[in-house]
Design an enzyme around this catalytic site. Structure first.
Site, PDB file in Angstrom:
ATOM      1  N   ASN A  20      41.284  29.157  44.294  1.00 29.47           N
ATOM      2  CA  ASN A  20      42.103  29.299  43.089  1.00 29.47           C
ATOM      3  C   ASN A  20      43.573  29.537  43.457  1.00 29.47           C
ATOM      4  O   ASN A  20      43.889  29.984  44.546  1.00 29.47           O
ATOM      5  CB  ASN A  20      41.592  30.482  42.270  1.00 29.47           C
ATOM      6  CG  ASN A  20      41.920  31.795  42.944  1.00 29.47           C
ATOM      7  OD1 ASN A  20      43.018  32.316  42.837  1.00 29.47           O
ATOM      8  ND2 ASN A  20      40.967  32.320  43.693  1.00 29.47           N
ATOM      9  N   LYS A  55      45.975  43.574  38.848  1.00 28.18           N
ATOM     10  CA  LYS A  55      47.295  42.946  38.811  1.00 28.18           C
ATOM     11  C   LYS A  55      48.348  43.933  38.325  1.00 28.18           C
ATOM     12  O   LYS A  55      48.076  44.780  37.468  1.00 28.18           O
ATOM     13  CB  LYS A  55      47.254  41.732  37.879  1.00 28.18           C
ATOM     14  CG  LYS A  55      46.289  40.652  38.352  1.00 28.18           C
ATOM     15  CD  LYS A  55      46.692  40.133  39.708  1.00 28.18           C
ATOM     16  CE  LYS A  55      45.692  39.148  40.266  1.00 28.18           C
ATOM     17  NZ  LYS A  55      46.068  38.692  41.622  1.00 28.18           N
ATOM     18  N   ASP A 109      48.324  44.101  43.015  1.00 31.48           N
ATOM     19  CA  ASP A 109      48.825  42.786  43.422  1.00 31.48           C
ATOM     20  C   ASP A 109      49.893  42.305  42.445  1.00 31.48           C
ATOM     21  O   ASP A 109      49.609  42.099  41.263  1.00 31.48           O
ATOM     22  CB  ASP A 109      47.642  41.800  43.438  1.00 31.48           C
ATOM     23  CG  ASP A 109      48.026  40.421  43.939  1.00 31.48           C
ATOM     24  OD1 ASP A 109      49.205  40.208  44.282  1.00 31.48           O
ATOM     25  OD2 ASP A 109      47.128  39.550  43.999  1.00 31.48           O
ATOM     26  N   GLU A 137      50.277  44.597  47.221  1.00 25.13           N
ATOM     27  CA  GLU A 137      50.199  43.191  47.640  1.00 25.13           C
ATOM     28  C   GLU A 137      51.301  42.325  47.049  1.00 25.13           C
ATOM     29  O   GLU A 137      51.619  42.417  45.869  1.00 25.13           O
ATOM     30  CB  GLU A 137      48.826  42.647  47.204  1.00 25.13           C
ATOM     31  CG  GLU A 137      48.617  41.155  47.460  1.00 25.13           C
ATOM     32  CD  GLU A 137      47.204  40.699  47.121  1.00 25.13           C
ATOM     33  OE1 GLU A 137      46.280  41.536  47.132  1.00 25.13           O
ATOM     34  OE2 GLU A 137      47.037  39.502  46.823  1.00 25.13           O
ATOM     35  N   GLU A 150      37.956  38.772  50.316  1.00 25.72           N
ATOM     36  CA  GLU A 150      38.102  39.008  48.876  1.00 25.72           C
ATOM     37  C   GLU A 150      36.856  38.520  48.143  1.00 25.72           C
ATOM     38  O   GLU A 150      36.118  37.672  48.634  1.00 25.72           O
ATOM     39  CB  GLU A 150      39.345  38.252  48.369  1.00 25.72           C
ATOM     40  CG  GLU A 150      39.641  38.489  46.903  1.00 25.72           C
ATOM     41  CD  GLU A 150      41.039  38.015  46.492  1.00 25.72           C
ATOM     42  OE1 GLU A 150      41.629  37.181  47.191  1.00 25.72           O
ATOM     43  OE2 GLU A 150      41.519  38.502  45.445  1.00 25.72           O
TER      44      GLU A 150
HETATM   45  O1  LIG Z   1      45.837  35.809  40.761  1.00 25.27           O
HETATM   46  C1  LIG Z   1      45.826  35.104  41.787  1.00 25.27           C
HETATM   47  O2  LIG Z   1      46.597  34.131  41.942  1.00 25.27           O
HETATM   48  C2  LIG Z   1      44.878  35.435  42.896  1.00 25.27           C
HETATM   49  C3  LIG Z   1      45.440  36.414  43.831  1.00 25.27           C
HETATM   50  O3  LIG Z   1      46.616  36.660  43.928  1.00 25.27           O
HETATM   51  C4  LIG Z   1      44.533  37.177  44.685  1.00 25.27           C
HETATM   52  O4  LIG Z   1      43.328  36.966  44.599  1.00 25.27           O
HETATM   53  O5  LIG Z   1      45.016  37.987  45.473  1.00 25.27           O
HETATM   54 MG   LIG Z   2      47.046  38.020  45.559  1.00 25.61          MG
END
Ligand SMILES: O=C([O-])CC(=O)C(=O)O
Ligand SMILES: [Mg+2]
Length: 389
Positions: free
Chosen positions: A55, A184, A213, A239, A341
């Site tokens: 993805n 996120k 992240d 991240e 992951e």
């Molecule tokens: O939301 C995304 O693009 C996926 C991502 O960064 C991750 O799995 O670390």
């Molecule tokens: Mg990521």
């Protein structure tokens, strides 16, 4: 016995969902599914290797069909074989794929090649009659460790998702055996993200750790403002704060963030990985590297990346790849990465584990399936088989 690639097939499949990170939504996300069909028969069945891309980058049907598949099918079949001719040589296949390609500019091309490379390694391990992680360990003179750390990635922004829904999602990961979860940040104002983080920390208590992240969203000022907020909490990692190629930003951030940082999912070559290590201020005693072979020219290139890391004093155990696919699980078990992951609720049927594999204490145990192990995941294998038949 000789081995021949008789066909390379590609189909672009949706892996869409209404989720959003700080940069993109996934409403139009796709992946390329590839089958490398050989003329080898094992247990009465033709050996077919399968691959797909992770993805975050879209399917690569155009590049695969126009450029990369024809190069393999037009090559002298003996030029793709190992020394005794009994199997494909993945590095020779890789060189053929990359013939007449100039250096630099890694992007969509690295995804197309990474996807085919996954299928080639799957075929090679199946022809050898071994799980890929065992084949890799043997090739590198290592002892495989089938027990692999996995963490649960989620915590996306989603229409109508409140703190209660976020907490429930995270509780669900703990109930399924994970002890590290990821959410996120950067898709809401800092104060709101702080509330989201505190809600999750309250939910998971001391039974798990939280990674966050930012998906490369922040400029230096914002990345530092977040660092000052985040360092108040005992996070598993911070991240991808800034643009993946902004090594100076990453290096400056280390001054403000003593805890573990993670990045690398959007670096697609060993040269880019080397620049991160040279200039990004990443610390081999605590930080994490997330290069994802499915997006970055495959395992042939990933082995070169691991060599670069070794030269610079980094252990493979500092690598926890992005992407949540079984290819990286095999690399982790075979070459001693720190884990992989996992997206328990997303990107199905491509992500996840073979049927019956359970997460316990934040780890899974790899089953002894030939190749990458896709045949052990029935929903995924149904899509693969439809492409090969
Ligand atoms: O939301 C995304 O693009 C996926 C991502 O960064 C991750 O799995 O670390
Ligand atoms: Mg990521």
């Amino acid at each position: 016995m000789s081995v021949r690639i008789v066909d390379v097939r590609e189909v672009t499949k949706p892996i869409s969902s209404p989720i959003r990170n700080a940069y993109i939504d996934f409403t139009k996300m796709t992946t390329s599914l590839v089958a490398v069909v050989t003329d080898v028969v094992r247990d009465g069945k033709r050996v077919v290797g399968y691959g797909f891309n992770s993805n975050g980058r879209y399917g690569q049907g155009g590049l695969i069909r126009e450029r990369f598949a024809p190069r393999l099918l037009e090559a002298d079949p003996t030029s793709l074989l190992d020394a005794d001719g009994g199997n494909l040589d993945p590095d020779k296949v890789w060189s053929t794929l990359m013939s007449n390609e100039k250096p630099g500019g890694h992007g969509e091309r690295s995804v197309a090649v990474g996807t085919i490379d996954m299928a080639v390694w799957d075929a090679v391990a199946k022809i050898a009659g071994k799980p890929l992680f065992r084949l890799l360990a043997e090739r590198h003179g290592l002892t495989a460790n089938p027990r692999v750390f996995v963490y649960a990635a989620g915590g996306y922004y989603y229409p109508g998702k409140d703190l209660g829904a976020l907490r429930k999602e995270m509780r669900g990961y703990l109930d399924r055996g994970y002890n590290v979860v990821k959410m996120k940040i950067g898709g809401a104002p800092l104060a709101e993200d702080r509330e989201r983080i505190e809600a999750v920390l309250k939910e998971i208590g001391s039974t798990a750790q939280l990674a966050v992240d930012a998906n490369g969203r922040f400029d230096l000022e914002t990345a530092i403002a977040y660092a000052k907020m985040l360092r108040e909490y005992p996070l598993f990692w911070y991240e991808e704060a800034g643009d993946p190629l902004d090594y100076a930003l990453q290096a400056a951030l280390a001054e403000f963030y003593p805890g573990p940082m993670a990045t690398g999912e959007n670096l697609f070559s060993h040269q880019d990985a080397r620049n991160l290590i040279r200039y990004g201020g990443m610390r081999p005693d605590r930080d994490w590297l997330q290069f994802d072979c499915a997006l970055s020219y495959g395992l042939c290139e990933y082995q070169r990346t691991l060599e670069v890391l070794k030269t610079h004093g980094w252990s493979p155990s500092r690598c926890i790849p992005h992407g949540g696919h079984q290819m990286s699980l095999n690399i982790a078990a075979g070459l001693g990465l720190g884990g992989n992951e996992s997206y328990p609720d997303l990107f199905q049927p491509y992500g996840g584990f073979p049927d019956g594999v359970r997460v316990e204490d934040g780890h899974i145990v790899m089953p002894e399936l030939p190749g990458i192990g896709f045949e052990g995941k029935s929903d995924l294998y149904a899509e693969m088989k439809a492409l090969a038949d």
